[in-house]
Design a protein around this motif. Structure first.
Motif, PDB file in Angstrom:
ATOM      1  N   ARG A 104       0.776  -1.240   0.000  1.00 24.66           N
ATOM      2  CA  ARG A 104       0.000   0.000   0.000  1.00 24.66           C
ATOM      3  C   ARG A 104       0.809   1.294   0.000  1.00 24.66           C
ATOM      4  NH1 ARG A 104      -3.694  -2.965   3.903  1.00 24.66           N
ATOM      5  NH2 ARG A 104      -5.452  -3.492   2.590  1.00 24.66           N
ATOM      6  N   LEU A 105       2.116   1.221   0.065  1.00 22.36           N
ATOM      7  CA  LEU A 105       2.933   2.431   0.108  1.00 22.36           C
ATOM      8  C   LEU A 105       3.058   3.001  -1.299  1.00 22.36           C
ATOM      9  CD1 LEU A 105       4.618   4.264   1.924  1.00 22.36           C
ATOM     10  CD2 LEU A 105       6.594   2.828   1.396  1.00 22.36           C
ATOM     11  N   ARG A 106       2.409   4.140  -1.515  1.00 24.98           N
ATOM     12  CA  ARG A 106       2.412   4.775  -2.839  1.00 24.98           C
ATOM     13  C   ARG A 106       2.187   6.269  -2.669  1.00 24.98           C
ATOM     14  NH1 ARG A 106      -1.917   1.337  -2.599  1.00 24.98           N
ATOM     15  NH2 ARG A 106      -0.892  -0.066  -4.022  1.00 24.98           N
ATOM     16  N   PRO A 107       2.390   7.048  -3.717  1.00 23.00           N
ATOM     17  CA  PRO A 107       2.133   8.490  -3.627  1.00 23.00           C
ATOM     18  C   PRO A 107       0.713   8.764  -3.124  1.00 23.00           C
ATOM     19  CG  PRO A 107       3.305   8.002  -5.645  1.00 23.00           C
ATOM     20  CD  PRO A 107       2.944   6.675  -5.027  1.00 23.00           C
ATOM     21  N   GLY A 108       0.619   9.711  -2.198  1.00 31.30           N
ATOM     22  CA  GLY A 108      -0.666  10.089  -1.634  1.00 31.30           C
ATOM     23  C   GLY A 108      -1.081   9.310  -0.402  1.00 31.30           C
ATOM     24  N   ALA A 109      -0.310   8.294  -0.003  1.00 36.56           N
ATOM     25  CA  ALA A 109      -0.674   7.443   1.140  1.00 36.56           C
ATOM     26  C   ALA A 109      -0.468   8.179   2.466  1.00 36.56           C
ATOM     27  CB  ALA A 109       0.156   6.162   1.124  1.00 36.56           C
ATOM     28  N   LEU A 110      -1.165   7.688   3.494  1.00 38.63           N
ATOM     29  CA  LEU A 110      -0.991   8.128   4.869  1.00 38.63           C
ATOM     30  C   LEU A 110      -0.236   7.030   5.604  1.00 38.63           C
ATOM     31  CD1 LEU A 110      -1.575   9.851   7.419  1.00 38.63           C
ATOM     32  CD2 LEU A 110      -3.781   8.659   7.576  1.00 38.63           C
ATOM     33  N   VAL A 111       0.903   7.384   6.232  1.00 38.62           N
ATOM     34  CA  VAL A 111       1.754   6.403   6.901  1.00 38.62           C
ATOM     35  C   VAL A 111       2.054   6.897   8.318  1.00 38.62           C
ATOM     36  CG1 VAL A 111       3.967   5.184   6.825  1.00 38.62           C
ATOM     37  CG2 VAL A 111       2.842   5.835   4.697  1.00 38.62           C
ATOM     38  N   PHE A 112       2.076   5.972   9.267  1.00 37.94           N
ATOM     39  CA  PHE A 112       2.450   6.284  10.643  1.00 37.94           C
ATOM     40  C   PHE A 112       3.792   5.635  10.939  1.00 37.94           C
ATOM     41  CE2 PHE A 112      -2.024   6.932  10.539  1.00 37.94           C
ATOM     42  CZ  PHE A 112      -2.276   7.948  11.443  1.00 37.94           C
ATOM     43  N   ASP A 113       4.709   6.416  11.492  1.00 30.79           N
ATOM     44  CA  ASP A 113       5.999   5.906  11.955  1.00 30.79           C
ATOM     45  C   ASP A 113       5.964   6.017  13.473  1.00 30.79           C
ATOM     46  OD1 ASP A 113       8.606   5.215  12.506  1.00 30.79           O
ATOM     47  OD2 ASP A 113       9.508   6.881  11.398  1.00 30.79           O
ATOM     48  N   LEU A 114       5.751   4.893  14.140  1.00 34.66           N
ATOM     49  CA  LEU A 114       5.598   4.869  15.599  1.00 34.66           C
ATOM     50  C   LEU A 114       6.947   4.612  16.246  1.00 34.66           C
ATOM     51  CD1 LEU A 114       2.346   2.719  15.728  1.00 34.66           C
ATOM     52  CD2 LEU A 114       2.582   5.193  15.459  1.00 34.66           C
ATOM     53  N   GLY A 115       7.379   5.546  17.068  1.00 37.35           N
ATOM     54  CA  GLY A 115       8.731   5.477  17.626  1.00 37.35           C
ATOM     55  C   GLY A 115       9.707   5.982  16.591  1.00 37.35           C
ATOM     56  N   ALA A 116       9.481   7.190  16.099  1.00 38.53           N
ATOM     57  CA  ALA A 116      10.188   7.728  14.933  1.00 38.53           C
ATOM     58  C   ALA A 116      11.620   8.164  15.209  1.00 38.53           C
ATOM     59  CB  ALA A 116       9.396   8.903  14.360  1.00 38.53           C
ATOM     60  N   HIS A 117      12.036   8.159  16.456  1.00 32.72           N
ATOM     61  CA  HIS A 117      13.377   8.591  16.850  1.00 32.72           C
ATOM     62  C   HIS A 117      13.658   9.966  16.267  1.00 32.72           C
ATOM     63  CE1 HIS A 117      17.808   8.140  17.675  1.00 32.72           C
ATOM     64  NE2 HIS A 117      17.263   7.739  18.811  1.00 32.72           N
ATOM     65  N   ARG A 127       9.468  10.295   1.117  1.00 32.04           N
ATOM     66  CA  ARG A 127       9.867  10.262  -0.302  1.00 32.04           C
ATOM     67  C   ARG A 127       8.927   9.364  -1.090  1.00 32.04           C
ATOM     68  NH1 ARG A 127      16.112   9.564   0.780  1.00 32.04           N
ATOM     69  NH2 ARG A 127      15.452   7.414   0.871  1.00 32.04           N
ATOM     70  N   GLU A 128       8.489   8.283  -0.464  1.00 32.94           N
ATOM     71  CA  GLU A 128       7.599   7.333  -1.141  1.00 32.94           C
ATOM     72  C   GLU A 128       6.190   7.897  -1.338  1.00 32.94           C
ATOM     73  OE1 GLU A 128       8.549   4.264  -2.294  1.00 32.94           O
ATOM     74  OE2 GLU A 128      10.596   4.641  -1.604  1.00 32.94           O
ATOM     75  N   VAL A 129       5.657   8.592  -0.321  1.00 30.26           N
ATOM     76  CA  VAL A 129       4.279   9.093  -0.419  1.00 30.26           C
ATOM     77  C   VAL A 129       4.205  10.414  -1.163  1.00 30.26           C
ATOM     78  CG1 VAL A 129       3.599   7.864   1.676  1.00 30.26           C
ATOM     79  CG2 VAL A 129       4.242  10.285   1.827  1.00 30.26           C
ATOM     80  N   GLY A 130       5.347  11.100  -1.283  1.00 26.90           N
ATOM     81  CA  GLY A 130       5.392  12.348  -2.031  1.00 26.90           C
ATOM     82  C   GLY A 130       4.668  13.484  -1.332  1.00 26.90           C
TER      83      GLY A 130
END
Length: 188
Positions: A104-117, A127-130
């Protein structure tokens, strides 16, 4: 080769075994400091750890580096020794990002990075979601969240939102140690 040293505690009847010592001087000092902190009352040990960490960060020569992380380069603020170890070198593409790209990782996606440091993986995801996508980088440590915001700004990635908060499967509060790597404070 590990060695053991026996130390007399605050009262001479107490004896503490320092078990993690190594034959190199730095390892011995680190292990001795760890074992001595274990002997102190929890709040005092926590205050001492906090003082030591702040001193370590103040004495570190911060710098901005440009490194290759996966498919491209990023500018990263290296502001502490842990960041130097993690981010001051090139990275191959992360297998997790490659796996997400197949689903599902594509331009326009919503992504959560939990524990992002300090936000490097969040920026790789950005870069992937643009610019049409969004990455929400959750990081509870104030120092690391500030570094993540600084790194986002260095790279002009407005699609990365840094949220200074922890994530759990239930509501409540948690206290983190004043370390750089997100350990929950157990009172010691």
């Amino acid at each position: 080769r590990p060695t053991s040293i026996w130390l007399h505690g605050p009262s001479l009847s107490e004896v503490v075994r320092c078990s993690h010592l190594t034959s190199d001087k730095t390892g011995m000092i680190r292990a001795l400091r760890h074992d001595l902190l274990e002997m102190l009352p929890g709040p005092l040990a926590g205050q001492l750890r906090t003082w030591w960490l702040r001193r370590l960060i103040r004495g570190f020569s911060a710098r901005v580096v440009t490194r290759t992380y996966g498919a491209g380069s990023l500018r990263v603020h290296v502001g502490d020794p842990l960041a130097a170890g993690w981010y001051d070198h090139d990275w191959d593409e992360l297998p997790e990002i490659a796996a997400l790209r197949r689903t599902r990782l594509r331009p326009g996606a919503l992504v959560f990075d939990l524990g992002a440091h300090q936000g490097v993986v969040a920026m790789m995801l950005a870069r992937e979601v643009g610019p049409a996508g969004r990455v929400v980088a959750m990081e509870p440590n104030p120092h690391n969240a500030a570094a993540a915001r600084r790194n986002r700004d260095l790279n002009g990635m407005a699609q990365v939102e840094v949220v200074e908060a922890a994530v759990s499967d239930r509501a409540g509060s948690v206290v983190f140690n004043e370390g750089l790597n997100g350990r929950i404070d157990d009172g010691t």
